[in-house]
Design a protein around this motif. Sequence first.
Motif, short mmCIF file in Angstrom:
data_model
loop_
_atom_site.label_atom_id
_atom_site.label_comp_id
_atom_site.label_asym_id
_atom_site.label_seq_id
_atom_site.Cartn_x
_atom_site.Cartn_y
_atom_site.Cartn_z
N MET A 156 0.85 -1.19 0.00
CA MET A 156 0.00 0.00 0.00
C MET A 156 0.89 1.24 0.00
N ARG A 157 0.40 2.30 -0.61
CA ARG A 157 1.08 3.59 -0.59
C ARG A 157 0.33 4.52 0.36
N THR A 158 1.10 5.37 1.03
CA THR A 158 0.47 6.36 1.90
C THR A 158 1.34 7.60 1.93
N THR A 159 0.79 8.68 2.50
CA THR A 159 1.50 9.95 2.60
C THR A 159 1.99 10.15 4.02
N VAL A 160 3.26 10.55 4.14
CA VAL A 160 3.84 10.83 5.45
C VAL A 160 4.50 12.20 5.43
N ALA A 161 4.67 12.77 6.62
CA ALA A 161 5.47 13.98 6.78
C ALA A 161 6.85 13.51 7.23
N VAL A 162 7.77 13.41 6.30
CA VAL A 162 9.08 12.84 6.58
C VAL A 162 10.09 13.96 6.87
N VAL A 163 11.02 13.68 7.78
CA VAL A 163 12.15 14.57 8.06
C VAL A 163 13.40 13.81 7.61
N ASN A 164 14.14 14.40 6.69
CA ASN A 164 15.25 13.67 6.07
C ASN A 164 16.58 13.79 6.82
N GLY A 165 16.68 14.70 7.76
CA GLY A 165 17.92 14.86 8.50
C GLY A 165 17.72 15.76 9.69
N PRO A 166 18.67 15.81 10.61
CA PRO A 166 18.53 16.63 11.82
C PRO A 166 18.24 18.09 11.50
N GLY A 167 17.17 18.61 12.10
CA GLY A 167 16.83 20.00 11.93
C GLY A 167 16.16 20.36 10.63
N GLN A 168 15.90 19.37 9.77
CA GLN A 168 15.29 19.66 8.47
C GLN A 168 13.77 19.77 8.57
N ASP A 169 13.17 20.26 7.49
CA ASP A 169 11.73 20.50 7.46
C ASP A 169 10.94 19.20 7.37
N PHE A 170 9.66 19.31 7.73
CA PHE A 170 8.71 18.24 7.45
C PHE A 170 8.33 18.33 5.97
N LEU A 171 8.50 17.24 5.25
CA LEU A 171 8.17 17.20 3.83
C LEU A 171 7.16 16.09 3.57
N PHE A 172 6.11 16.41 2.83
CA PHE A 172 5.11 15.40 2.51
C PHE A 172 5.59 14.56 1.33
N GLU A 173 5.47 13.25 1.50
CA GLU A 173 5.99 12.33 0.50
C GLU A 173 5.17 11.05 0.53
N GLU A 174 4.96 10.46 -0.63
CA GLU A 174 4.32 9.15 -0.70
C GLU A 174 5.36 8.07 -0.50
N VAL A 175 5.04 7.10 0.37
CA VAL A 175 5.95 5.99 0.65
C VAL A 175 5.16 4.69 0.61
N ASP A 176 5.89 3.60 0.56
CA ASP A 176 5.27 2.28 0.69
C ASP A 176 5.10 1.96 2.17
N VAL A 177 4.00 1.32 2.52
CA VAL A 177 3.76 0.95 3.91
C VAL A 177 3.36 -0.52 3.97
N ASP A 178 3.95 -1.25 4.89
CA ASP A 178 3.66 -2.67 5.07
C ASP A 178 2.24 -2.88 5.58
N GLY A 179 1.74 -4.08 5.37
CA GLY A 179 0.59 -4.53 6.12
C GLY A 179 1.03 -4.88 7.53
N PRO A 180 0.09 -5.16 8.43
CA PRO A 180 0.46 -5.41 9.82
C PRO A 180 1.11 -6.77 10.02
N ARG A 181 2.10 -6.84 10.88
CA ARG A 181 2.60 -8.11 11.40
C ARG A 181 1.56 -8.66 12.37
N ALA A 182 1.82 -9.82 12.91
CA ALA A 182 0.83 -10.50 13.76
C ALA A 182 0.43 -9.67 14.98
N ASP A 183 1.36 -8.85 15.51
CA ASP A 183 1.09 -8.08 16.73
C ASP A 183 0.85 -6.61 16.44
N GLU A 184 0.49 -6.28 15.20
CA GLU A 184 0.33 -4.89 14.81
C GLU A 184 -1.06 -4.58 14.28
#
Length: 367
Positions: free
Chosen positions: A1-29
């Motif tokens: 699945m694809r989803t949108t996250v606010a990612v920070v790429n390094g210390p002190g950097q901005d929040f950037l919106f980006e589409e990423v891949d996201v896993d399905g849940p493991r057994a305990d998730e």
Amino acid sequence: MRTTVAVVNGPGQDFLFEEVDVDGPRADEVVVRIIASGICHTDLSLREQLPAEMFPRVFGHEGAGVVEEVGAEVTGIEVGDHVVLSIASCRSCDACRSGAVGYCDQAMMLNYMGFRMDGSTSYSRASGPVFGHFLGQSSLARHSVVHHSSVVVVDKDLDLTKVAPFGCGFQTGAGAILNVARPGPGDSVVVYGVGAVGLAAIAAARASDVETVIAVDLQPSRLEVAEKLGAIGVNPGELGEVSVVDKIKEITGGGAAYGVETTAVPAVIKQAAQALRVRGTLVVLGLDMNHAEFAIDAIDILQNGKIVRGSIEGDSDPLEMVPRMLRLHAEGKFPVTDLVTTYPFTEIDAAVADVLAGKVVKPVLVW
């Protein structure tokens, strides 16, 4: 699945919106579609202070949303449930079994490292893994893959945009009072720093019928809110020749029974301890990795039998504490949802700027 996250790429950097891949849940998730997420100072401070090798990273740990998928071994949580998210814990070590889940043996791995116990991450992009699982959730995202222990099922009639901060900020402040200090009506409580955590502590103290509650802060706007909650406001910048310690002792008749410290400023922590009465207790909640040490007056602590102790999440078990706070709120005794100001998720930079400037108490981002 694809989803949108606010990612920070390094210390002190901005929040950037980006589409990423996201896993399905493991057994305990559990996979949660995030409706709202509060912004906490921990998100902002660790964005600055974590080392470069712990990025790219998705922060956020005051999430609320709707369950979309449930792992095979998860019980008590169903697709469609409305949930508030909080810290993760193993639920099997001695600390967890005693209810002290904030001190779980696996707390560091489950909440701060950015990956699962096996080293995998739930988020990824073409260039590689993206660290998530922040405080069990990484809720600055449209979808979070969360450990089952982070999930608190709540009534579907609740406004998730208002109750998202119950999973951390409000829980930490209220827990410092209700779980750690446990003051009685005749006691006095002083709260140093009245952002969301401090104001929740004030609300919890008033819910405990404590008559003398004092708020110490440099921002007049924050003190106005504290006074509306029933506290006596003290602005150190307006005391002239009088010290904060002397002012607190004057108001309390010799010193406070309890102090709650949220600023992480070493000088404030020292003053908060000095302002305690004999055998008083100071609960320290604030943390600044750049000022990880603070001085105390050892003679004062020893001769007066004072206690200075830390607390994670107000020593709360979210599965118990979140419903407890919601009950108090429903009874009109814990009016903290008025502290929330909502922003569209895309206005994250404005929300951060406003809270740092003291314009709002608790910004909550809403998809």
